[in-house]
Structures are given as C-alpha cells and as structure tokens.
Write a protein that holds these residues in place. Structure first.
Motif, short mmCIF file in Angstrom:
data_model
loop_
_atom_site.label_atom_id
_atom_site.label_comp_id
_atom_site.label_asym_id
_atom_site.label_seq_id
_atom_site.Cartn_x
_atom_site.Cartn_y
_atom_site.Cartn_z
N PHE A 36 0.53 -1.62 -0.06
CA PHE A 36 0.09 -0.18 0.17
C PHE A 36 0.50 1.19 0.09
O PHE A 36 1.79 1.42 0.35
CB PHE A 36 -1.10 0.16 1.38
N HIS A 37 -0.41 2.64 -0.40
CA HIS A 37 1.26 3.37 -0.96
C HIS A 37 0.51 4.31 -0.77
O HIS A 37 -1.06 4.66 -0.68
CB HIS A 37 2.23 3.75 -2.20
N ARG A 113 4.45 15.89 -5.94
CA ARG A 113 4.47 16.05 -7.13
C ARG A 113 4.98 14.35 -8.09
O ARG A 113 4.77 14.16 -8.50
CB ARG A 113 4.99 17.01 -8.66
N ARG A 114 6.27 14.58 -7.36
CA ARG A 114 7.01 12.65 -7.92
C ARG A 114 6.10 12.17 -7.19
O ARG A 114 6.32 10.95 -7.36
CB ARG A 114 8.73 13.23 -6.78
N ILE A 115 6.47 12.18 -5.70
CA ILE A 115 5.30 10.69 -5.56
C ILE A 115 4.25 10.43 -5.29
O ILE A 115 3.84 10.13 -5.71
CB ILE A 115 5.36 11.20 -3.28
N ARG A 116 3.66 11.78 -5.88
CA ARG A 116 2.06 11.19 -6.63
C ARG A 116 1.98 10.84 -7.63
O ARG A 116 1.17 9.34 -7.93
CB ARG A 116 1.63 12.81 -6.84
N THR A 117 3.27 10.68 -7.99
CA THR A 117 3.46 10.06 -9.68
C THR A 117 3.42 9.20 -9.43
O THR A 117 3.03 8.05 -10.50
CB THR A 117 5.01 10.61 -10.69
N ASN A 121 1.28 5.61 -10.92
CA ASN A 121 2.02 4.94 -12.09
C ASN A 121 2.56 3.74 -11.54
O ASN A 121 2.63 2.48 -11.86
CB ASN A 121 3.37 5.68 -12.90
N ASN A 122 2.05 3.37 -9.42
CA ASN A 122 2.52 2.36 -9.18
C ASN A 122 1.79 0.58 -9.91
O ASN A 122 2.16 -0.50 -9.86
CB ASN A 122 2.25 2.14 -7.67
N GLU A 127 2.83 -6.15 -12.66
CA GLU A 127 3.12 -7.32 -14.05
C GLU A 127 4.71 -7.64 -13.67
O GLU A 127 5.11 -9.64 -13.95
CB GLU A 127 3.08 -7.64 -14.97
N ILE A 128 5.22 -6.84 -13.17
CA ILE A 128 7.45 -7.10 -13.56
C ILE A 128 7.60 -7.18 -12.11
O ILE A 128 9.01 -6.90 -11.32
CB ILE A 128 7.44 -5.92 -13.88
N ASP A 129 6.58 -7.26 -10.59
CA ASP A 129 7.09 -7.07 -9.20
C ASP A 129 7.23 -8.58 -9.20
O ASP A 129 6.42 -9.59 -9.24
CB ASP A 129 5.57 -6.85 -8.23
#
Length: 135
Positions: A36-37, A113-117, A121-122, A127-129
C-alpha cells in the motif's frame, strides 16, 4: 487495480482515517495486491497545510518508547490494527502486515509531484513485481 476483499477493507479503513482524526488529510493512495502507498498529511494547529507538506526539520527527534497521540506511527499502527481485525473476521486468518513502514517527509511541491506520480504509476508496474502471479 481491482480490489478483492482484503483490498476493500484496507480502502474503507484508510478513508475512515480522515473521519476519525480531525487533524489528518489524505492525498493520493493506491492499494496493491501485496502493499500500500499513501500520502497522509498531519495538520497541526500551529502549521498550515503547506508547512506540513514542506516539512519542518528540527535537527533531532525526541526519543520515546511510546507512540505519541496523532503521530504518524500511532495513526499507521491503529490503521493496520483495525484492518487486520477486519480481515481476520472476514475469514483470512493468515493475513499480516510487514512489521514496519517506510515514511518520507514531503519537503516541497516537486517532491509532492514526484511521489504522487510514483503512487499513480505503481499499478502499471505490478506485472513486473517479483510477487506478481496471474490469477
């Protein structure tokens, strides 16, 4: 992400966080299958929202073995505890959180802004996790 039962409980309890705690605002968040983020803003009467987002560094933190009321640790601990109880009652008795959480003080608009992005996008990276498994 399409939420299953556990994700729905986490979503409901996260959104209750603001209702229960008057000094808390919630910003972007995402519930992933295995983590969770979220951005949480703790408003103090002495500071504005911008000051909280910007962060004020004092150079040291008081050391305490007890969580302070309305601290980030206290809020997250209560959130995780309530979620765990609800998830166990729903029939998932093996559910557990990792014992700790990662926190970061958002210091300015660029950081926000960086953290929101990143949060937004998470799900695109799921699928690559390494824990991804197709269901």
């Amino acid at each position: 992400m399409i939420l299953k039962d556990v994700g729905k409980i986490v979503d409901e309890e996260w959104n209750k966080t603001k209702e229960i705690r008057k000094k808390v605002d919630l910003d972007y968040y995402v519930i992933m299958p295995n983590h969770f983020h979220g951005i949480i803003i703790i408003n103090n009467v002495e500071t504005s929202r911008w000051d909280v987002l910007k962060g004020k560094e004092t150079g040291h933190r008081p050391v305490s073995t007890q969580l302070q009321p309305n601290s980030l640790g206290s809020i997250i601990g209560q959130f995780k505890s309530v979620c765990t109880k609800q998830i166990h009652l729903s029939g998932n008795a093996t559910f557990k959180w990792q014992s700790r959480f990662y926190d970061h003080i958002i210091r300015n608009e660029n950081d926000l802004r960086r953290i929101r992005t990143y949060i937004q996008n998470n799900p695109l990276k799921w699928e690559i996790d390494k824990y991804y498994r197709k269901t």
